[in-house]
Design an enzyme around this catalytic site. Structure first.
Site, PDB file in Angstrom:
ATOM      1  N   ASP A  42      -0.350  -5.585   9.232  1.00  0.00           N
ATOM      2  CA  ASP A  42      -1.410  -4.649   8.847  1.00  0.00           C
ATOM      3  C   ASP A  42      -2.640  -5.484   8.496  1.00  0.00           C
ATOM      4  O   ASP A  42      -2.628  -6.236   7.525  1.00  0.00           O
ATOM      5  CB  ASP A  42      -0.957  -3.811   7.645  1.00  0.00           C
ATOM      6  CG  ASP A  42      -1.989  -2.744   7.258  1.00  0.00           C
ATOM      7  OD1 ASP A  42      -3.063  -2.689   7.888  1.00  0.00           O
ATOM      8  OD2 ASP A  42      -1.725  -1.977   6.306  1.00  0.00           O
ATOM      9  N   TRP A  58       0.860  -1.186   0.000  1.00  0.00           N
ATOM     10  CA  TRP A  58       0.000   0.000   0.000  1.00  0.00           C
ATOM     11  C   TRP A  58       0.903   1.246   0.000  1.00  0.00           C
ATOM     12  O   TRP A  58       1.807   1.339   0.838  1.00  0.00           O
ATOM     13  CB  TRP A  58      -0.874  -0.047   1.249  1.00  0.00           C
ATOM     14  CG  TRP A  58      -1.889   1.025   1.384  1.00  0.00           C
ATOM     15  CD1 TRP A  58      -2.753   1.470   0.427  1.00  0.00           C
ATOM     16  CD2 TRP A  58      -2.168   1.787   2.570  1.00  0.00           C
ATOM     17  NE1 TRP A  58      -3.546   2.475   0.951  1.00  0.00           N
ATOM     18  CE2 TRP A  58      -3.213   2.678   2.246  1.00  0.00           C
ATOM     19  CE3 TRP A  58      -1.644   1.788   3.867  1.00  0.00           C
ATOM     20  CZ2 TRP A  58      -3.739   3.573   3.175  1.00  0.00           C
ATOM     21  CZ3 TRP A  58      -2.161   2.668   4.793  1.00  0.00           C
ATOM     22  CH2 TRP A  58      -3.206   3.556   4.452  1.00  0.00           C
ATOM     23  N   ALA A  93      -6.189  -4.842   7.588  1.00  0.00           N
ATOM     24  CA  ALA A  93      -7.207  -3.847   7.218  1.00  0.00           C
ATOM     25  C   ALA A  93      -8.495  -4.488   6.713  1.00  0.00           C
ATOM     26  O   ALA A  93      -9.511  -3.808   6.593  1.00  0.00           O
ATOM     27  CB  ALA A  93      -6.646  -2.906   6.152  1.00  0.00           C
ATOM     28  N   LYS A 105     -13.391  -1.223   6.742  1.00  0.00           N
ATOM     29  CA  LYS A 105     -13.967  -2.121   5.742  1.00  0.00           C
ATOM     30  C   LYS A 105     -15.000  -3.049   6.366  1.00  0.00           C
ATOM     31  O   LYS A 105     -16.140  -3.114   5.924  1.00  0.00           O
ATOM     32  CB  LYS A 105     -12.880  -2.972   5.090  1.00  0.00           C
ATOM     33  CG  LYS A 105     -11.939  -2.341   4.075  1.00  0.00           C
ATOM     34  CD  LYS A 105     -11.647  -0.902   4.166  1.00  0.00           C
ATOM     35  CE  LYS A 105     -10.595  -0.392   3.225  1.00  0.00           C
ATOM     36  NZ  LYS A 105      -9.660   0.525   3.858  1.00  0.00           N
TER      37      LYS A 105
END
Length: 393
Positions: free
Chosen positions: A209, A128, A211, A244
Site C-alpha cells: 500500500d 490503517w 499512499a 496526498k
C-alpha cells in the site's frame, strides 16, 4: 421484518466521529490533529499550482466527457507505473485505474480472493483501519503480524519476523511502502532486505500500500522499498494513491498494479478489467487526466515536484519542532522519535484517558490511539500541543 428493517446499525467510523465533534466544538483555540489530509500553516489543504495549471489547460483542450478505457487511460497507467517503479517493468505490469487508493486496495483483495479463496491477508499491528475492515467484509481471513513497539515507539522487528515465519505459500502480506499509517515508524533498508528474503522463502505474495509517496524522504526514496520488492518477487500487488502527493483527495485517483510474468500479463489484465466492470465499470478520469498532464509536461512536473518538496519539508520541520518542544515541556527524551518518523502520522503513545483529557480540557483532537496528523500543526500550535501533553502525562 422487511428487508431494510433487518439491517443493523454499523459502528461509527472513529475518525468521522472525531470530525463531527471537532466541527461542533465552539472553542476558537481548538486544534484538529485527527483527519488524514495535508494542511498548510493556515489550515487549508491547497490545490497544487501544477494541478490548477493542468485543470485550466484541460478546460481548453477537452472535447468530450465520454467514458475512458475500462482499465483507465493507458497514458495514466504508464505514467504511474514509471513514477512508482521506474523503468523496466512495463512488460510485467498489469494495471487498472481505481477510485482512489481505497478502490485499489478493494480491487487487490478481490483479485486475491478470486485467485486463491483460502489466501490469508497478513496486516501490521496496527494498520490503517480500512485494511482489516475490507478484508472482513469480503469474508477473507485477516491475520496480524507484530509491527509497532509501544514502549520504544519504534519497530518490533524481532516480533515482526517471528510472526511472518508463520506465513503460508500463497498468503498475501500487506506492507506499507513508506510513511506507515498510523504509526509513522518505518523499516530501514536492511530490515526491508530481511523481510523480502523471508517472504520469498515462504512463497508469499507482497501487497504494497503506497499512499504517501513523496511525503517521507522524497519521491524516489519513498518508492525504494516497493522497487526492491518488485525486483525480488515474480508476483507483487501495489495499490497506490494520488490523493496526498498531488493533493487531489476528492478526485479519487488511484491505481492497482499487478506484477506478473510477461506471458501471464494478458490474463491478469483481463481479470483486473473484469473486476473494474463488476464494481464500477469505468474508473473516474478527471484526477487521472490531471496527473497524466502533469507527468507528461516537463515544466508542470518540475513545478509539482517543487511544491511536493515544500510540503515534505514543512512536515519534517514540524516534526523537529514538536520533538524539541516536547523535550523542553516534559524534560524527557521519550518523544524524540517524532523527529525520526516519516509521513503525516505519528502515534504518540498516550493512553485513551490522556487523549480524552487533551480533547476535553484543551480542545486538541486526535484519534483514540494517540495518532496525530503532523500536518494539522503549525508554528503557533506546536508549543500549545507540547505544553498540553506535558500537563496530561
Amino acid at each position: 421484518k422487511t428487508m431494510l428493517e433487518a439491517l443493523n446499525p454499523q459502528p461509527q467510523d472513529k475518525i468521522l466521529q472525531l470530525i463531527a465533534m471537532f466541527r461542533d466544538d465552539p472553542r476558537t483555540t481548538k486544534i484538529d490533529l485527527g483527519v488524514g489530509v495535508y494542511k498548510d500553516a493556515t489550515g487549508l489543504t491547497p490545490v497544487m499550482r501544477a494541478v490548477k495549471a493542468a485543470e485550466k489547460k484541460l478546460w481548453e483542450v477537452e472535447t468530450t466527457k465520454t467514458y475512458t478505457g475500462l482499465a483507465g487511460e493507458p497514458a495514466y497507467n504508464a505514467a504511474l507505473v514509471t513514477m512508482i517503479l521506474g523503468q523496466g517493468f512495463a512488460d510485467r505490469a498489469a494495471s487498472v485505474a481505481t477510485p482512489g487508493g481505497t478502490g485499489a486496495i478493494r480491487q487487490a483483495l478481490e483479485l486475491i480472493r478470486m485467485a486463491n479463496p483460502k489466501a490469508r491477508v497478513w496486516m501490521s499491528a496496527p494498520t490503517w483501519p480500512n485494511h482489516p475492515s475490507i478484508v472482513k467484509y469480503l469474508g477473507m481471513t485477516g491475520v496480524e503480524y507484530r509491527y509497532f513497539n509501544v514502549a520504544t515507539s519504534g519497530i518490533d522487528f524481532p516480533g515482526m519476523m517471528a510472526d511472518l515465519e508463520r506465513v503460508s505459500t500463497g498468503d498475501a502480506v500487506l506492507l506499507h511502502g513508506c510513511c506507515h499509517n498510523p504509526t509513522g515508524a518505518n523499516l530501514d533498508g536492511s530490515q526491508w532486505d530481511q523481510v523480502i528474503a523471508l517472504l520469498k522463502k515462504k512463497g508469499a505474495v507482497p501487497f504494497v500500500d503506497l499512499a504517501y509517496q513523496g511525503f517521507g524522504d522524497g519521491l524516489a526514496e519513498d518508492a525504494a522499498a516497493t522497487r526492491k520488492i518488485a525486483a525480488a518477487f515474480p508476483e507483487v500487488l501495489i495499490a497506490a494513491s494520488c490523493s496526498k502527493n498531488f493533493g487531489i483527495y476528492r478526485e479519487r485517483t488511484g491505481i492497482l498494479i499487478a506484477l506478473t510474468s510477461p506471458d501471464r500479463k494478458a490474463v491478469v489484465q483481463g481479470n483486473l478489467n473484469f473486476l473494474n466492470r463488476q464494481n464500477y465499470s469505468f474508473p473516474p478520469d478527471h484526477g487521472a487526466r490531471l496527473v497524466t498532464m502533469i507527468l507528461e509536461d516537463a515544466a508542470l512536473t518540475a513545478d509539482w515536484k517543487a511544491e511536493l518538496e515544500e510540503v515534505r519539508q514543512n512536515m519534517l520541520g514540524l516534526r523537529r519542532a514538536l520533538a524539541d518542544e516536547l523535550r523542553r515541556a516534559t524534560n524527557t527524551d521519550r518523544f524524540d522519535f517524532v523527529a525520526s518518523h516519516r509521513g503525516m502520522f505519528s502515534r504518540l503513545g498516550l493512553t485513551e484517558a490522556q487523549v480524552n483529557r487533551l480533547r476535553e480540557e484543551y480542545g486538541i483532537y486526535m484519534v483514540g490511539d494517540s495518532r496525530i496528523n503532523i500536518a494539522g500543526l503549525n508554528a503557533k500550535t506546536v508549543p500549545v500541543l507540547a505544553t498540553a501533553i506535558a500537563q496530561v502525562l
